[in-house]
Design a protein around this motif. Sequence first.
Motif, PDB file in Angstrom:
ATOM      1  N   LEU A   7     139.617 -23.032  54.968  1.00  0.00           N
ATOM      2  CA  LEU A   7     139.068 -23.912  55.826  1.00  0.00           C
ATOM      3  C   LEU A   7     139.357 -23.834  57.427  1.00  0.00           C
ATOM      4  N   VAL A   8     140.947 -23.978  57.366  1.00  0.00           N
ATOM      5  CA  VAL A   8     141.518 -23.740  58.828  1.00  0.00           C
ATOM      6  C   VAL A   8     141.179 -22.495  59.335  1.00  0.00           C
ATOM      7  N   ALA A   9     141.429 -21.512  58.884  1.00  0.00           N
ATOM      8  CA  ALA A   9     140.884 -20.188  58.964  1.00  0.00           C
ATOM      9  C   ALA A   9     139.614 -19.927  59.620  1.00  0.00           C
ATOM     10  N   ALA A  10     138.740 -20.795  58.806  1.00  0.00           N
ATOM     11  CA  ALA A  10     137.357 -20.773  59.185  1.00  0.00           C
ATOM     12  C   ALA A  10     136.864 -21.475  60.453  1.00  0.00           C
ATOM     13  N   LEU A  11     137.566 -22.494  60.991  1.00  0.00           N
ATOM     14  CA  LEU A  11     137.489 -23.162  62.135  1.00  0.00           C
ATOM     15  C   LEU A  11     137.411 -21.968  63.371  1.00  0.00           C
ATOM     16  N   GLY A  12     137.708 -20.942  63.038  1.00  0.00           N
ATOM     17  CA  GLY A  12     137.643 -19.786  64.059  1.00  0.00           C
ATOM     18  C   GLY A  12     135.835 -19.485  64.243  1.00  0.00           C
ATOM     19  N   GLY A  13     135.451 -19.517  62.979  1.00  0.00           N
ATOM     20  CA  GLY A  13     134.051 -19.368  62.794  1.00  0.00           C
ATOM     21  C   GLY A  13     133.288 -20.688  63.581  1.00  0.00           C
ATOM     22  N   GLY A  72     141.789  -5.438  65.793  1.00  0.00           N
ATOM     23  CA  GLY A  72     142.430  -4.982  64.888  1.00  0.00           C
ATOM     24  C   GLY A  72     143.622  -4.570  64.915  1.00  0.00           C
ATOM     25  N   LYS A  73     144.267  -3.992  66.015  1.00  0.00           N
ATOM     26  CA  LYS A  73     145.402  -3.498  66.276  1.00  0.00           C
ATOM     27  C   LYS A  73     146.640  -4.655  66.470  1.00  0.00           C
ATOM     28  N   PRO A  74     146.430  -5.721  67.260  1.00  0.00           N
ATOM     29  CA  PRO A  74     147.123  -6.928  67.153  1.00  0.00           C
ATOM     30  C   PRO A  74     147.246  -7.678  65.849  1.00  0.00           C
ATOM     31  N   SER A  75     146.234  -7.532  65.121  1.00  0.00           N
ATOM     32  CA  SER A  75     146.196  -7.815  63.682  1.00  0.00           C
ATOM     33  C   SER A  75     147.121  -7.383  62.727  1.00  0.00           C
ATOM     34  N   ASP A  76     147.013  -5.932  62.900  1.00  0.00           N
ATOM     35  CA  ASP A  76     147.864  -5.196  62.183  1.00  0.00           C
ATOM     36  C   ASP A  76     149.560  -5.372  62.389  1.00  0.00           C
ATOM     37  N   VAL A  77     149.417  -5.522  64.041  1.00  0.00           N
ATOM     38  CA  VAL A  77     150.974  -5.441  64.425  1.00  0.00           C
ATOM     39  C   VAL A  77     151.547  -6.918  64.365  1.00  0.00           C
ATOM     40  N   TRP A  78     150.902  -8.197  64.887  1.00  0.00           N
ATOM     41  CA  TRP A  78     151.360  -9.524  64.561  1.00  0.00           C
ATOM     42  C   TRP A  78     151.174 -10.317  63.463  1.00  0.00           C
ATOM     43  N   GLY A  79     150.142  -9.739  62.816  1.00  0.00           N
ATOM     44  CA  GLY A  79     149.631 -10.497  61.590  1.00  0.00           C
ATOM     45  C   GLY A  79     148.374 -11.321  61.602  1.00  0.00           C
ATOM     46  N   ARG A  80     147.944 -11.543  60.570  1.00  0.00           N
ATOM     47  CA  ARG A  80     146.477 -12.162  60.713  1.00  0.00           C
ATOM     48  C   ARG A  80     146.613 -13.618  61.502  1.00  0.00           C
ATOM     49  N   LYS A  81     147.595 -14.403  60.855  1.00  0.00           N
ATOM     50  CA  LYS A  81     147.679 -15.915  61.404  1.00  0.00           C
ATOM     51  C   LYS A  81     148.181 -15.670  62.755  1.00  0.00           C
ATOM     52  N   LYS A  82     148.999 -15.045  63.039  1.00  0.00           N
ATOM     53  CA  LYS A  82     149.819 -15.025  64.600  1.00  0.00           C
ATOM     54  C   LYS A  82     148.412 -14.624  65.499  1.00  0.00           C
ATOM     55  N   THR A  83     147.580 -13.924  65.170  1.00  0.00           N
ATOM     56  CA  THR A  83     146.355 -13.197  66.029  1.00  0.00           C
ATOM     57  C   THR A  83     145.418 -14.471  66.189  1.00  0.00           C
ATOM     58  N   LEU A  84     145.204 -15.231  64.938  1.00  0.00           N
ATOM     59  CA  LEU A  84     144.197 -16.288  65.134  1.00  0.00           C
ATOM     60  C   LEU A  84     144.831 -17.409  66.038  1.00  0.00           C
ATOM     61  N   SER A  85     146.195 -17.586  66.053  1.00  0.00           N
ATOM     62  CA  SER A  85     146.716 -18.541  66.935  1.00  0.00           C
ATOM     63  C   SER A  85     146.703 -18.046  68.180  1.00  0.00           C
ATOM     64  N   VAL A  86     146.552 -16.888  68.683  1.00  0.00           N
ATOM     65  CA  VAL A  86     146.295 -16.395  69.988  1.00  0.00           C
ATOM     66  C   VAL A  86     144.930 -16.562  70.293  1.00  0.00           C
ATOM     67  N   ASN A  90     149.237 -22.826  57.824  1.00  0.00           N
ATOM     68  CA  ASN A  90     148.791 -21.628  56.957  1.00  0.00           C
ATOM     69  C   ASN A  90     149.755 -20.550  56.722  1.00  0.00           C
ATOM     70  N   PRO A  91     149.684 -20.165  55.412  1.00  0.00           N
ATOM     71  CA  PRO A  91     150.633 -18.921  55.238  1.00  0.00           C
ATOM     72  C   PRO A  91     150.015 -17.589  55.852  1.00  0.00           C
ATOM     73  N   ARG A  92     151.135 -16.788  55.944  1.00  0.00           N
ATOM     74  CA  ARG A  92     150.777 -15.381  56.545  1.00  0.00           C
ATOM     75  C   ARG A  92     149.974 -14.549  55.318  1.00  0.00           C
ATOM     76  N   SER A  93     149.165 -13.856  55.762  1.00  0.00           N
ATOM     77  CA  SER A  93     148.544 -12.816  54.817  1.00  0.00           C
ATOM     78  C   SER A  93     149.410 -12.162  53.798  1.00  0.00           C
ATOM     79  N   PRO A  94     149.359 -12.207  52.416  1.00  0.00           N
ATOM     80  CA  PRO A  94     149.966 -11.631  51.578  1.00  0.00           C
ATOM     81  C   PRO A  94     149.906  -9.989  51.562  1.00  0.00           C
ATOM     82  N   ARG A  95     148.728  -9.456  52.180  1.00  0.00           N
ATOM     83  CA  ARG A  95     148.557  -8.190  52.200  1.00  0.00           C
ATOM     84  C   ARG A  95     149.419  -7.460  53.542  1.00  0.00           C
ATOM     85  N   TRP A  96     149.116  -8.070  54.501  1.00  0.00           N
ATOM     86  CA  TRP A  96     149.967  -7.688  55.910  1.00  0.00           C
ATOM     87  C   TRP A  96     151.479  -7.962  55.345  1.00  0.00           C
ATOM     88  N   LEU A  97     151.960  -8.968  54.732  1.00  0.00           N
ATOM     89  CA  LEU A  97     153.364  -8.908  54.496  1.00  0.00           C
ATOM     90  C   LEU A  97     154.005  -7.773  53.669  1.00  0.00           C
TER      91      LEU A  97
END
Length: 467
Positions: free
Chosen positions: A12-18, A82-96, A204-211
């Motif tokens: 739900l928190v991630a969906a706030l971006g939507g 896509g690039k910052p999402s892969d480098v920083w992670g999904r959660k940190k990119t959403l914060s930016v 929120n947790p960091r994405s397990p796939r990115w981890l």
Amino acid sequence: MKASGFLLRSALVAALGGLLFGFDTAVISGAEQALQQMFDATYDSLAAGFENIRFLGTPGFWHGCTTASALIGTILGAWLAGKPSDVWGRKKTLSVLAILYFVSAVGSALAWDWWSFVIARFVGGLAVGGSSVVGPVYIAEISPAASRGRLVALFQFNIVFGILLAFLSNYVIGKLNLGDAEWRWIFGVEAFPAAAFFLLLFANPRSPRWLMTKGLVDEAREVLRRIDAENVEGELAAIQDSIHLDRHHVREPFFRKKYLRPILLAFLIAMFNQLSGINALLYYSQRVFEMAGASISDARLQSVIVGLTNLVFTMMAMAVIDHFGRKELMIAGSLGYILSLGTAAWAFHTERGGYVVLVSFMVFIASHAFGQGAVIWVFISEIFPNRVRARGQALGSFTHWVMAAGISWTFPMLVGKPDAPGASQAGTKVFAFYAAMMVLQLVWVLVAMPETKGVPLEQIQKKLGIE
């Protein structure tokens, strides 16, 4: 907090971006005419500098630029996310992205000239484009397979809910009689949900796939445990296998003859999505209803009604998309588009306007929710093989946002101001054009669009001639 509750809260928190995506997209409809009046002298000056170039030499072109500035940022944001999402992670990119939403809202509200406003809106567009890519990916990667579809659908639901909130916010602010500062409040109010989005993401947790891609196996295991994965070790092994597969196919060329058909299908469904005029209605809803004879207050209320219709029919479409075929929904949506847009064109031509236009656009938005709105991203994700699916999705997204910018940019050039002579006849031509494009969409759906509902991905590939 129970594991299932933790998962739902995180999604739900991630969906706030939507929600911010939808709000930012539609909120300008309540202020674009005030902006046109305020920047009229700037538009005349810019047009005078290009008086020998047909489009650049019209003030309508520059107002379209103002309105579409966020969408130009959206194109770039979707391309670069896509690039910052892969480098920083999904959660940190959403914060930016949350910070960019906040900066855009405050910057738009405090803008002191045309350039500062356009730059602030462009920054918001970067956030919208980035959210459209990173938000669904993050939710998909934290969700167990059994609940992934429903949880990712929260993002689409929140986009539509954000659109409704934008129309409702515009209506309420309009009732406060804020005078010359009204347009500043219309944009500034977005800073509050943007700040909430940023703060809530901390839990929120960091994405397990990115981890896993970073070798942080223990943290990935803990996240999977907290989201109540049934087989944590099995999930970790599956993620590791998919990472190896992605790396193996990373150099696979995309623009090849064997992918020509899905590339064309993705391009055409994204192109037709915007040739319906959906973004013209979202960005200029108040202008359209004023052209049909409504007062400013009534026009804003009618926009709220359209937004509510969009929300209701999107919920209905989400409930039935797996029960009806993609092609069936597209046929039903195309027929609704043609009927509603044709009726709107007739209403403007005969200068009947009023509730005929309102009902037409309620049918239009319902048709969009049931057809293109429900199908486009599901269909594009199904027609490409796994090894190039991300690039296929990016192609569809890029086409969608380029066309959205084009439609939003050209609409004020084509219809002019609501009270200008000939505004009704201009409305006739524009909506007749959109209706004609939807006739072409219907023909394309009947002749060329394959049905993908219930078909295994491997069979879809064979159906499209991909080995």
